[in-house]
Design a protein around this motif. Sequence first.
Motif, mmCIF file in Angstrom:
data_model
loop_
_atom_site.group_PDB
_atom_site.id
_atom_site.type_symbol
_atom_site.label_atom_id
_atom_site.label_comp_id
_atom_site.label_asym_id
_atom_site.label_seq_id
_atom_site.Cartn_x
_atom_site.Cartn_y
_atom_site.Cartn_z
ATOM 1 N N LEU A 155 -2.548 3.034 -7.361
ATOM 2 C CA LEU A 155 -3.094 4.376 -7.176
ATOM 3 C C LEU A 155 -3.014 5.128 -8.495
ATOM 4 C CD1 LEU A 155 -4.047 6.909 -5.657
ATOM 5 C CD2 LEU A 155 -1.654 7.298 -4.984
ATOM 6 N N TRP A 160 -2.312 8.300 1.531
ATOM 7 C CA TRP A 160 -3.067 9.492 1.180
ATOM 8 C C TRP A 160 -2.260 10.725 1.576
ATOM 9 C CZ3 TRP A 160 -7.453 11.965 4.345
ATOM 10 C CH2 TRP A 160 -8.334 12.682 3.515
ATOM 11 N N TYR A 169 -3.987 3.579 -0.018
ATOM 12 C CA TYR A 169 -4.455 2.816 -1.172
ATOM 13 C C TYR A 169 -3.678 1.506 -1.276
ATOM 14 C CZ TYR A 169 -5.745 7.631 -2.212
ATOM 15 O OH TYR A 169 -6.226 8.904 -2.125
ATOM 16 N N LYS A 170 -4.373 0.442 -1.694
ATOM 17 C CA LYS A 170 -3.747 -0.857 -1.908
ATOM 18 C C LYS A 170 -3.538 -1.124 -3.392
ATOM 19 C CE LYS A 170 -5.376 -4.472 0.106
ATOM 20 N NZ LYS A 170 -6.310 -5.462 0.671
ATOM 21 N N LYS A 227 0.830 -1.195 0.000
ATOM 22 C CA LYS A 227 0.000 0.000 0.000
ATOM 23 C C LYS A 227 0.868 1.249 0.000
ATOM 24 C CE LYS A 227 -0.622 -0.149 5.062
ATOM 25 N NZ LYS A 227 -0.134 -1.497 5.378
ATOM 26 N N TRP A 283 -7.369 13.763 -5.149
ATOM 27 C CA TRP A 283 -7.114 12.466 -4.545
ATOM 28 C C TRP A 283 -8.361 11.588 -4.557
ATOM 29 C CZ3 TRP A 283 -2.347 10.945 -2.539
ATOM 30 C CH2 TRP A 283 -1.360 11.930 -2.515
ATOM 31 N N SER A 322 -13.923 8.505 -8.488
ATOM 32 C CA SER A 322 -13.821 7.745 -7.239
ATOM 33 C C SER A 322 -13.418 8.611 -6.053
ATOM 34 C CB SER A 322 -12.820 6.599 -7.402
ATOM 35 O OG SER A 322 -11.498 7.107 -7.559
ATOM 36 N N PRO A 372 -9.628 7.380 -0.121
ATOM 37 C CA PRO A 372 -8.721 6.415 0.507
ATOM 38 C C PRO A 372 -9.495 5.432 1.380
ATOM 39 C CG PRO A 372 -8.779 8.401 1.817
ATOM 40 C CD PRO A 372 -9.736 8.626 0.654
ATOM 41 N N ALA A 429 -10.692 7.408 -11.980
ATOM 42 C CA ALA A 429 -10.100 7.910 -10.739
ATOM 43 C C ALA A 429 -10.780 9.207 -10.294
ATOM 44 C CB ALA A 429 -8.604 8.131 -10.918
#
Length: 233
Positions: A72, A25, A68-69, A22, A52, A130, A55, A127
């Motif tokens: 990103l 953020w 984030y896993k 990961k 961003w 999200s 998260p 992205a």
Amino acid sequence: GWQNVNGSYTAALIINLEPEWKTYWHTPGEAGIRPQFSFFDSRNVESIRFIWPAPILFGGKDMWSVGYKDRLVLPFILTPKNSVERISLELSAMIGICNQVCVPADFEISQNFSPATKKRDPKIIAALASRPKQKAAARVRDLECSFSPAKNAILLTISLKMPSLGKQEVIMVNYNQPEHGVRTLMASRNGLSLSGKALISHLSKNITGLDLSKIFLTAVSETSAVDLGPCED
């Protein structure tokens, strides 16, 4: 990325991690490493603004972080000094990456942007979509902030009503002012009521006042995030 009608560019930095690794953020939490980006050697760049994605929360109550896993996609808006000339972007970055061990990772990237670049990238569009939920969509109400003195700091107490976001929740406090530090504490819930606390300190002297318009709150769980906006609302 692509050039927008107003002359700015929408682009993104894509960070691919090994499975279960990961990264963090912009406000990384109790055990995270804050990412740092420099565009000092870029040409024809007026400003850069990151957008961003939402998260998620990692870890337990004592050693937790936000990020984030696996991957990103971090969009940013790039504003040129001259919209009809090419941009030469030089990025130097340091990010934290973590699995069982957390380490800082440094890298550099160069990229040119041409005014002829118009094709929109679906990864960046996804992205942008999200980002954290807005307050109305998350049914947030009765948001209140209160302040009290603490040793060499100010204690910020936050309360609100909102349906649960997940098993663990935290109200992240972003106060990105020079020489100020923020320590956010894990939130507690009682039915619809969620409360959280943070200590805001000055790194070189006792703190005497805060700019409430620059304190921004985000509720984060293991699965989602909600943008709560500024404290003064």
